[in-house]
Design a protein around this motif. Sequence first.
Motif, mmCIF file in Angstrom:
data_model
loop_
_atom_site.group_PDB
_atom_site.id
_atom_site.type_symbol
_atom_site.label_atom_id
_atom_site.label_comp_id
_atom_site.label_asym_id
_atom_site.label_seq_id
_atom_site.Cartn_x
_atom_site.Cartn_y
_atom_site.Cartn_z
ATOM 1 N N GLY A 8 -5.662 -17.304 -63.311
ATOM 2 C CA GLY A 8 -5.576 -17.996 -62.025
ATOM 3 C C GLY A 8 -6.939 -18.058 -61.363
ATOM 4 O O GLY A 8 -7.337 -19.087 -60.798
ATOM 5 N N ASP A 48 -3.259 -23.651 -53.718
ATOM 6 C CA ASP A 48 -2.870 -22.640 -54.695
ATOM 7 C C ASP A 48 -1.374 -22.446 -54.512
ATOM 8 O O ASP A 48 -0.919 -21.871 -53.517
ATOM 9 C CB ASP A 48 -3.638 -21.338 -54.423
ATOM 10 C CG ASP A 48 -3.209 -20.184 -55.341
ATOM 11 O OD1 ASP A 48 -2.117 -20.261 -55.943
ATOM 12 O OD2 ASP A 48 -3.963 -19.191 -55.426
ATOM 13 N N SER A 81 -1.713 -19.646 -60.853
ATOM 14 C CA SER A 81 -1.881 -18.523 -61.769
ATOM 15 C C SER A 81 -0.646 -18.532 -62.663
ATOM 16 O O SER A 81 0.450 -18.191 -62.206
ATOM 17 C CB SER A 81 -1.984 -17.201 -61.006
ATOM 18 O OG SER A 81 -1.794 -16.130 -61.922
ATOM 19 N N THR A 131 -0.038 -16.567 -64.924
ATOM 20 C CA THR A 131 0.318 -15.176 -65.171
ATOM 21 C C THR A 131 1.675 -14.863 -64.548
ATOM 22 O O THR A 131 2.401 -13.990 -65.023
ATOM 23 C CB THR A 131 -0.730 -14.250 -64.493
ATOM 24 O OG1 THR A 131 -2.031 -14.729 -64.781
ATOM 25 C CG2 THR A 131 -0.566 -12.819 -64.925
ATOM 26 N N LYS A 132 2.008 -15.559 -63.475
ATOM 27 C CA LYS A 132 3.163 -15.220 -62.646
ATOM 28 C C LYS A 132 4.439 -15.846 -63.215
ATOM 29 O O LYS A 132 4.875 -15.437 -64.268
ATOM 30 C CB LYS A 132 2.872 -15.611 -61.198
ATOM 31 C CG LYS A 132 1.486 -15.156 -60.693
ATOM 32 C CD LYS A 132 1.326 -13.638 -60.601
ATOM 33 C CE LYS A 132 -0.126 -13.181 -60.463
ATOM 34 N NZ LYS A 132 -0.878 -13.712 -59.350
HETATM 35 C C1 LIG Z 1 -2.264 -13.728 -58.955
HETATM 36 C C2 LIG Z 1 -2.780 -14.777 -58.061
HETATM 37 C C3 LIG Z 1 -4.030 -15.368 -58.293
HETATM 38 C C4 LIG Z 1 -4.947 -14.935 -59.416
HETATM 39 O O1 LIG Z 1 -4.375 -15.129 -60.667
HETATM 40 P P1 LIG Z 1 -4.857 -14.339 -61.983
HETATM 41 O O2 LIG Z 1 -4.054 -14.983 -63.064
HETATM 42 O O3 LIG Z 1 -4.549 -12.895 -61.764
HETATM 43 O O4 LIG Z 1 -6.321 -14.572 -62.120
HETATM 44 C C5 LIG Z 1 -4.444 -16.359 -57.441
HETATM 45 N N1 LIG Z 1 -3.693 -16.758 -56.404
HETATM 46 C C6 LIG Z 1 -2.495 -16.224 -56.141
HETATM 47 C C7 LIG Z 1 -1.709 -16.707 -54.975
HETATM 48 C C8 LIG Z 1 -1.997 -15.204 -56.950
HETATM 49 O O5 LIG Z 1 -0.810 -14.652 -56.686
#
Ligand SMILES: *Cc1c(COP(=O)(O)O)cnc(C)c1O
Length: 416
Positions: A90, A187, A209, A211-212
């Motif tokens: 992210g 974002d 991101s 990742t979430k």
């Molecule tokens: C987790 C997150 C990020 C960063 O993402 P990564 O994948 O950890 O680099 C950025 N913005 C928000 C709102 C997030 O929750």
Amino acid sequence: MEIEDCQSEGFATRIITTQFGRKDAHGAISLPVYRNAAFEFETAEAIADAFQNKVTAHTYTRISNPSVEMLERKIKSASGAETVMSVASGMAAISNTFMTIAYAGCNIVTSPHLFGNTFSLFKFTLAEFGVEVRFVDTDNLDEIESALDENTCAFFCELITNPHMEVADLPEISKILKAKNIPMIVDSTIVPWCSFNARKAGADIELVSSTKYISGGATSVGGAILDYGTFDWSKNKKLSKLSSVDGNQRFTFKLRREIARNFGACMDSETASLQSLGMETLQIRFEHMAASAYELAQFLSENEKVVKVGYTKLNSSPYKTVSDKLFVGNPGAMLTFCLATKEDCYHFMNKLQIIRRATNLFDNKTLIIHPESTIYGTFTQEMKEVMGIEDNLLRLSVGLENVEDLKKDILQALGK
Ligand SMILES: *Cc1c(COP(=O)(O)O)cnc(C)c1O
């Protein structure tokens, strides 16, 4: 429950039926993982054409890779974006985007209530390159308008700020930005596309991101940059210099051809394959998690040991009206709540048995964190005040456990 748009098929169907565009040699039903660095060509002419962009072909995995392309295609099907680029995280999505549009002497208008690393990127990292960050109260449209000038390269915000749980009125802000030819970058990590339509809200560039929600149970770290093709970069005197292609494609062109290659934060093909699978279950996981989050928000609100609950669908939220306008169904699987003191927060966390103490959001597991001592733990007191970080606040990311079990765990940890 489906977000209305011009696409005829439902959200999950569009993702699951996304085609790769080329037939697999063995008819594999899911695209294999292309775990290779380079791609070979039949002739010297063919490799030259690929390098000179006369044909579209994968040449080297830092630049593009079939497994990553498949994930990008699924995100495109889900969101309706014109172009999508997946990157290593992210933060790579955010930093690559601002390295594409920012220049010495420009400014970014945003809220101080940001994800910790985004705040640090704007305030410290980009400052060294002559980029100014202007913090505004995003609830105050006049304040936003007066912060904008001919050197504003973007208005940026997070969809629901974390841990403050504020929602900016994006459609109203978009009107101000459109009149001044300034792009809106959002974002949207906190609420996925089955509940939030970025284009309709007025976002030109959307950052996520992956990742979430997308990773499918916190399997991997990744990010995505979505360009809706809605901003005509040629109309902004400073930003028109990004590249010389058609007005609406200038951002993506510079990002893909220059910035992303030079910084090299490419997504790994193994990650792309995991996240493509995650995309297929995104809606069903999100709807379950978000329904549980709403139920827990109401449950916590009724407990006398809980001082305050942050969830934008609650009647107690000052952002309920704008939240109802922007989101279909429940607004995400993250909520915050305050206990009387920091000590109470620690005591509560230490007694939890099902809910896990970890950072991250939207894992299948429910996660809790005390932001003030962790995510913002190395920030000075002054910074914490600017960012509005309270020390009696906890953040909960609601997972897929049965909600009754989560309630029991919360009750036993709150104690008598
Ligand atoms: C987790 C997150 C990020 C960063 O993402 P990564 O994948 O950890 O680099 C950025 N913005 C928000 C709102 C997030 O929750």
